[in-house]
Design a protein around this motif. Structure first.
Motif: not given
Length: 133
Positions: A58-74
């Motif tokens: 039931h995938y409805e999309g992804f907040d792409w800004t989350a992919a490039f947050r410092e915490g996400t990269i770490a």
């Protein structure tokens, strides 16, 4: 009454302590991604190496800004040190292509399975989902 957002990332109990699984549904937000990496960090304290299965439906999309947050990269960097096998089940059609692209650059065994191949994914991982008691 306050509207409570249903979590888009839920842990699935498995038959092995070092096999970790998550169910991902709906639109994935930055908070969902941070929650996922937080859960994984807690698991790495107990198990240095894990096998991971992510079930996406039931995938409805992804907040792409989350992919490039410092915490996400770490979180991604940390995950790369701890994951042996990574199975992705379901998700959008580009998921398989993305995994295939990154596979040669990583030491993680990665495989994409169609949603109807969920049982095969669990066998590949060497674990089973455990029913909630």
């Amino acid at each position: 009454m306050q509207h409570q957002e249903i979590p888009h990332v839920k842990r699935i109990e498995t038959s092995r302590e070092d096999a970790v699984a998550f169910e991902v549904t709906g639109h994935i937000t930055a908070a969902d991604v941070e929650n996922l990496y937080g859960l994984l960090d807690g698991i790495y304290v107990v198990h240095d190496k894990i096998d991971l299965l992510v079930l996406i439906h039931h995938y409805e999309g992804f907040d792409w800004t989350a992919a490039f947050r410092e915490g996400t990269i770490a979180g991604k960097t940390s995950a790369l040190k701890h994951i042996r096998k990574y199975a992705v089940v379901g998700g959008p059609s580009w998921m398989s292509t993305t995994l295939a692209f990154f596979r040669p650059f990583l030491s993680i065994e990665m495989k994409h399975f169609a949603l109807e191949e969920q049982e095969e994914a669990w066998k590949w991982l060497g674990a089973e989902p455990r029913p909630i008691e």
